[in-house]
Design a protein around this motif. Structure first.
Motif, PDB file in Angstrom:
ATOM      1  N   THR A   5       0.809  -1.222   0.000  1.00  0.00           N
ATOM      2  CA  THR A   5       0.000   0.000   0.000  1.00  0.00           C
ATOM      3  C   THR A   5       0.835   1.262   0.000  1.00  0.00           C
ATOM      4  O   THR A   5       0.326   2.360   0.170  1.00  0.00           O
ATOM      5  CB  THR A   5      -0.926   0.011   1.228  1.00  0.00           C
ATOM      6  OG1 THR A   5      -0.118  -0.102   2.409  1.00  0.00           O
ATOM      7  CG2 THR A   5      -1.903  -1.148   1.175  1.00  0.00           C
ATOM      8  N   TYR A 432      -4.052  -0.977 -12.762  1.00  0.00           N
ATOM      9  CA  TYR A 432      -4.870  -0.244 -13.724  1.00  0.00           C
ATOM     10  C   TYR A 432      -4.290   1.158 -13.937  1.00  0.00           C
ATOM     11  O   TYR A 432      -4.150   1.934 -12.993  1.00  0.00           O
ATOM     12  CB  TYR A 432      -6.292  -0.153 -13.170  1.00  0.00           C
ATOM     13  CG  TYR A 432      -7.364   0.333 -14.105  1.00  0.00           C
ATOM     14  CD1 TYR A 432      -7.136   0.529 -15.470  1.00  0.00           C
ATOM     15  CD2 TYR A 432      -8.652   0.584 -13.622  1.00  0.00           C
ATOM     16  CE1 TYR A 432      -8.135   0.957 -16.303  1.00  0.00           C
ATOM     17  CE2 TYR A 432      -9.670   1.016 -14.453  1.00  0.00           C
ATOM     18  CZ  TYR A 432      -9.416   1.199 -15.788  1.00  0.00           C
ATOM     19  OH  TYR A 432     -10.420   1.632 -16.630  1.00  0.00           O
ATOM     20  N   ARG A 443     -15.379   2.046 -12.879  1.00  0.00           N
ATOM     21  CA  ARG A 443     -14.980   2.207 -11.478  1.00  0.00           C
ATOM     22  C   ARG A 443     -15.987   1.542 -10.539  1.00  0.00           C
ATOM     23  O   ARG A 443     -15.595   0.778  -9.644  1.00  0.00           O
ATOM     24  CB  ARG A 443     -14.847   3.694 -11.138  1.00  0.00           C
ATOM     25  CG  ARG A 443     -14.685   3.973  -9.650  1.00  0.00           C
ATOM     26  CD  ARG A 443     -14.477   5.441  -9.354  1.00  0.00           C
ATOM     27  NE  ARG A 443     -14.609   5.706  -7.925  1.00  0.00           N
ATOM     28  CZ  ARG A 443     -13.935   6.634  -7.270  1.00  0.00           C
ATOM     29  NH1 ARG A 443     -13.088   7.403  -7.927  1.00  0.00           N
ATOM     30  NH2 ARG A 443     -14.118   6.829  -5.986  1.00  0.00           N
ATOM     31  N   LEU A 446     -15.850  -2.224 -10.570  1.00  0.00           N
ATOM     32  CA  LEU A 446     -14.684  -2.752  -9.872  1.00  0.00           C
ATOM     33  C   LEU A 446     -14.876  -2.676  -8.362  1.00  0.00           C
ATOM     34  O   LEU A 446     -14.471  -3.585  -7.616  1.00  0.00           O
ATOM     35  CB  LEU A 446     -13.434  -1.990 -10.292  1.00  0.00           C
ATOM     36  CG  LEU A 446     -13.023  -2.143 -11.764  1.00  0.00           C
ATOM     37  CD1 LEU A 446     -11.879  -1.185 -12.095  1.00  0.00           C
ATOM     38  CD2 LEU A 446     -12.614  -3.582 -12.061  1.00  0.00           C
ATOM     39  N   VAL A 447     -15.490  -1.584  -7.894  1.00  0.00           N
ATOM     40  CA  VAL A 447     -15.773  -1.469  -6.459  1.00  0.00           C
ATOM     41  C   VAL A 447     -16.701  -2.591  -6.013  1.00  0.00           C
ATOM     42  O   VAL A 447     -16.490  -3.219  -4.960  1.00  0.00           O
ATOM     43  CB  VAL A 447     -16.387  -0.090  -6.149  1.00  0.00           C
ATOM     44  CG1 VAL A 447     -16.884  -0.035  -4.696  1.00  0.00           C
ATOM     45  CG2 VAL A 447     -15.367   1.013  -6.399  1.00  0.00           C
ATOM     46  N   PRO A 452      -8.519  -6.234  -5.246  1.00  0.00           N
ATOM     47  CA  PRO A 452      -7.449  -5.261  -4.988  1.00  0.00           C
ATOM     48  C   PRO A 452      -7.065  -4.548  -6.280  1.00  0.00           C
ATOM     49  O   PRO A 452      -6.867  -5.183  -7.318  1.00  0.00           O
ATOM     50  CB  PRO A 452      -6.287  -6.120  -4.468  1.00  0.00           C
ATOM     51  CG  PRO A 452      -6.892  -7.434  -4.127  1.00  0.00           C
ATOM     52  CD  PRO A 452      -8.082  -7.613  -4.988  1.00  0.00           C
ATOM     53  N   VAL A 453      -6.958  -3.216  -6.222  1.00  0.00           N
ATOM     54  CA  VAL A 453      -6.640  -2.420  -7.402  1.00  0.00           C
ATOM     55  C   VAL A 453      -5.459  -1.504  -7.099  1.00  0.00           C
ATOM     56  O   VAL A 453      -5.474  -0.771  -6.105  1.00  0.00           O
ATOM     57  CB  VAL A 453      -7.843  -1.572  -7.852  1.00  0.00           C
ATOM     58  CG1 VAL A 453      -7.463  -0.700  -9.057  1.00  0.00           C
ATOM     59  CG2 VAL A 453      -9.028  -2.458  -8.213  1.00  0.00           C
ATOM     60  N   VAL A 454      -4.429  -1.570  -7.957  1.00  0.00           N
ATOM     61  CA  VAL A 454      -3.338  -0.595  -7.945  1.00  0.00           C
ATOM     62  C   VAL A 454      -3.623   0.365  -9.084  1.00  0.00           C
ATOM     63  O   VAL A 454      -3.574  -0.011 -10.257  1.00  0.00           O
ATOM     64  CB  VAL A 454      -1.965  -1.278  -8.138  1.00  0.00           C
ATOM     65  CG1 VAL A 454      -0.862  -0.225  -8.190  1.00  0.00           C
ATOM     66  CG2 VAL A 454      -1.706  -2.287  -7.030  1.00  0.00           C
ATOM     67  N   LEU A 455      -3.980   1.630  -8.747  1.00  0.00           N
ATOM     68  CA  LEU A 455      -4.375   2.596  -9.757  1.00  0.00           C
ATOM     69  C   LEU A 455      -3.259   3.601  -9.992  1.00  0.00           C
ATOM     70  O   LEU A 455      -2.852   4.333  -9.099  1.00  0.00           O
ATOM     71  CB  LEU A 455      -5.642   3.338  -9.333  1.00  0.00           C
ATOM     72  CG  LEU A 455      -6.146   4.356 -10.366  1.00  0.00           C
ATOM     73  CD1 LEU A 455      -6.764   3.643 -11.559  1.00  0.00           C
ATOM     74  CD2 LEU A 455      -7.144   5.319  -9.740  1.00  0.00           C
ATOM     75  N   LEU A 465     -10.346   7.776  -3.648  1.00  0.00           N
ATOM     76  CA  LEU A 465     -10.407   6.428  -4.205  1.00  0.00           C
ATOM     77  C   LEU A 465     -11.139   5.502  -3.239  1.00  0.00           C
ATOM     78  O   LEU A 465     -11.160   5.721  -2.030  1.00  0.00           O
ATOM     79  CB  LEU A 465      -9.001   5.900  -4.473  1.00  0.00           C
ATOM     80  CG  LEU A 465      -8.184   6.636  -5.539  1.00  0.00           C
ATOM     81  CD1 LEU A 465      -6.819   5.981  -5.704  1.00  0.00           C
ATOM     82  CD2 LEU A 465      -8.927   6.650  -6.869  1.00  0.00           C
ATOM     83  N   TRP A 469      -8.025   0.497  -2.667  1.00  0.00           N
ATOM     84  CA  TRP A 469      -7.320   0.867  -3.894  1.00  0.00           C
ATOM     85  C   TRP A 469      -6.013   1.564  -3.524  1.00  0.00           C
ATOM     86  O   TRP A 469      -5.981   2.434  -2.646  1.00  0.00           O
ATOM     87  CB  TRP A 469      -8.169   1.800  -4.735  1.00  0.00           C
ATOM     88  CG  TRP A 469      -9.320   1.124  -5.428  1.00  0.00           C
ATOM     89  CD1 TRP A 469     -10.065   0.093  -4.961  1.00  0.00           C
ATOM     90  CD2 TRP A 469      -9.844   1.459  -6.707  1.00  0.00           C
ATOM     91  NE1 TRP A 469     -11.042  -0.256  -5.858  1.00  0.00           N
ATOM     92  CE2 TRP A 469     -10.929   0.572  -6.953  1.00  0.00           C
ATOM     93  CE3 TRP A 469      -9.537   2.407  -7.672  1.00  0.00           C
ATOM     94  CZ2 TRP A 469     -11.686   0.615  -8.123  1.00  0.00           C
ATOM     95  CZ3 TRP A 469     -10.289   2.450  -8.840  1.00  0.00           C
ATOM     96  CH2 TRP A 469     -11.345   1.563  -9.069  1.00  0.00           C
ATOM     97  N   PRO A 471      -3.143   4.090  -4.636  1.00  0.00           N
ATOM     98  CA  PRO A 471      -2.852   5.126  -5.634  1.00  0.00           C
ATOM     99  C   PRO A 471      -1.363   5.174  -5.974  1.00  0.00           C
ATOM    100  O   PRO A 471      -0.506   5.100  -5.100  1.00  0.00           O
ATOM    101  CB  PRO A 471      -3.307   6.407  -4.949  1.00  0.00           C
ATOM    102  CG  PRO A 471      -3.093   6.136  -3.492  1.00  0.00           C
ATOM    103  CD  PRO A 471      -3.335   4.661  -3.280  1.00  0.00           C
TER     104      PRO A 471
END
Length: 525
Positions: A5, A432, A443, A446-447, A452-455, A465, A469, A471
């Motif tokens: 994170t 992403y 968005r 995906l929520v 798990p999202v790495v944006l 966010l 997620w 950032p």
């Protein structure tokens, strides 16, 4: 799931020379559709054939070439319009031109009226086969091969494949490479050429020909290279999966080489390159009987100023695997170089297949004529999808950890895959990258999935966010992936998005030790 994170910062990645070269090639090829590329390739060969004729490098006279070409173009275009009117569909001009160009190099050019009538009949039959020898909107046989077979059986003329000559090969070979690369069929074409070429060499040498002569016959005097690149790659007559395509390629390769060893014929029907291809077409149809889809635009939703999802209701349930695509056909006025057929990943579909959606980037200003026409379609409009296929699918081993890397609208093939991963309890991480953190396609979807999202995006710190997620300011890079997905070396990685991003990050993931890397470049978008 291992996702760090920590916030990261990175500049735009610099692509290695080979990656940059491939990206440039993708960008250039992306300006034209597959059909347009084949038309242009055949046109270049036609021009070269006239040059060779004028210089005496080939036997056929300019008059014979000109008359033959004129008859083929006129008949294929006119018959295409005739059959289109009879069957209530819009004729595909570029498909007709491809058929004319192929027949030009397969049939014996002539100035004799009766021979020209036979050539016209071959063209007329080739067009007819697209509509009469078809299964629910998809033709089964290669039209040019079918036209040649008919006039051969009638004893009017036959396929001579005069394209198999050394001066033309110098242009045929690079064009075949471009077409195979553009269509994603390099392994299929390569396997066919290797099987057909190797067996032809072996069979020729068993008859007493030396190695040099056998190689010359296989790759210069026979149409193996041309057939593999210009005809075997026709999308509507190939089965949908890579394994099936390779099997058909190997079969056709064996059949093309076999007459070098033994003469096989029944009456006027003999084993020729065109009959070998037609046998492969029939086997492809038997392996996977696919049908076209009639779609009705039932709705759309916008994700921002540049991205829209189009929702369609099909005339029958759609059968697909998460990650596959469909090819939409949208006849419209003033068609540009990108044509009237486009491939889009299936972004979502109801469990029973009664609804299917695709997500499309529609930037204001300059965009393709296809996208402009699609954007202007009113709800209730009918259009067709000719193909549902694709190999960008998840591994069957559900215990294999996954890393899905997306750039912009490249998120679309992952939505159905992520839903399947959540349902099956798979270990999956999404990385992403977007150019505008205020416009993140899908968005909310995906929520809801909770993955798990790495944006990665510029100004990502300026937006709120969802929980979970991570950032990342800037671009997805090796450092970003190494930091936020530290166990990348145990994951199978998928990369989807614009070619420049796919080429760079697929190379990066291999350097990071990903167990396997699969790609889905949105060429021409």
């Amino acid at each position: 799931m291992s996702v760090s994170t920590n916030r990261g910062s990175s500049a735009a990645p610099t692509a290695p020379p080979l990656v940059a070269a491939r990206t440039t090639l993708d960008r250039l090829l992306g300006r034209v559709t597959m059909y347009r590329l084949v038309v242009l390739g055949l046109a270049a060969l036609v021009v070269l054939s006239f040059v060779l004729s004028l210089t005496g490098a080939i036997f056929y006279t300019p008059a014979a070439l000109a008359l033959t070409l004129a008859v083929l173009v006129v008949v294929t275009l006119a018959s295409g319009r005739l059959y289109g009117a009879l069957f209530g569909v819009t004729p595909h001009t570029e498909s007709a031109l491809v058929t004319a160009g192929l027949l030009y190099f397969l049939l014996w050019p002539s100035t004799e009226p009766l021979k020209l009538l036979a050539i016209a009949l071959a063209a007329f039959a080739a067009s007819a086969s697209k509509y009469l020898v078809a299964w629910r909107g998809r033709h089964i046989l290669n039209p040019a091969a079918a036209g040649v077979l008919l006039v051969t059986l009638l004893g009017l003329t036959g396929g001579v494949w005069w394209v198999a000559t050394e001066p033309l090969l110098y242009l045929v070979a690079p064009l075949v490479l471009l077409i195979a690369y553009r269509t994603g069929k390099l392994p299929v074409v390569a396997l066919f050429i290797v099987v057909a070429g190797a067996l032809t060499v072996v069979f020729s040498m068993s008859g007493g020909t030396d190695l040099a002569g056998a190689l010359q016959y296989a790759f210069v005097a026979s149409p193996i290279v041309f057939l593999g690149g210009f005809m075997l790659t026709e999308p509507l007559t190939l089965p949908p999966t890579r394994g099936q395509q390779l099997a058909v390629a190997a079969l056709v390769g064996v059949l093309v080489a076999l007459p070098t060893l033994v003469s096989l014929h029944v009456g006027l029907l003999s084993l020729t390159p065109e009959t070998a291809l037609l046998v492969g077409n029939v086997v492809a149809f038997a392996l996977a009987r696919r049908r076209g889809l009639s779609l009705t635009l039932s709705g759309r939703r916008s994700f921002g100023p540049t991205t829209t999802e189009f929702v369609f209701t099909p005339d029958h349930p759609v059968r697909y695997r998460p990650g596959q695509w469909l090819e939409l056909t949208l006849p419209h006025r003033k068609v540009d170089s990108r044509g009237s057929r486009r491939v889009f990943s299936i972004a979502s579909a109801t469990p029973d297949g009664s609804s299917v959606a695709v997500g499309i980037k529609l930037p204001p200003g300059h965009t393709s004529s296809f996208k402009r026409a699609l954007g202007d379609l009113p709800v209730g409009t009918h259009l067709r999808a000719t193909t549902v296929a694709g190999e960008f699918t998840l591994p069957t081993d559900r215990s294999q950890p996954l890393l899905l890397v997306a750039g912009g609208i490249g998120i679309t093939p992952y939505l159905t895959q992520l839903a399947e991963c959540v349902q099956q309890g798979r270990d999956v991480v999404l990385a992403y990258g977007v150019t505008d953190p205020d416009e993140i396609p899908y968005r909310d979807d995906l929520v809801d999935l909770g993955v798990p999202v790495v944006l990665a995006a510029p100004r990502v710190a300026s937006v709120d966010l969802p929980d979970g997620w991570v950032p990342v300011e800037g671009f997805l890079t090796a450092d970003t992936l190494r930091e936020h997905v530290p166990d990348v070396d145990r994951r199978v990685a998928y990369v989807s998005g614009p070619p420049v991003m796919v080429n760079a990050l697929s190379a990066t993931l291999r350097q990071l030790g990903a167990r396997k890397v699969r790609t889905d470049a949105f060429v021409g978008y």
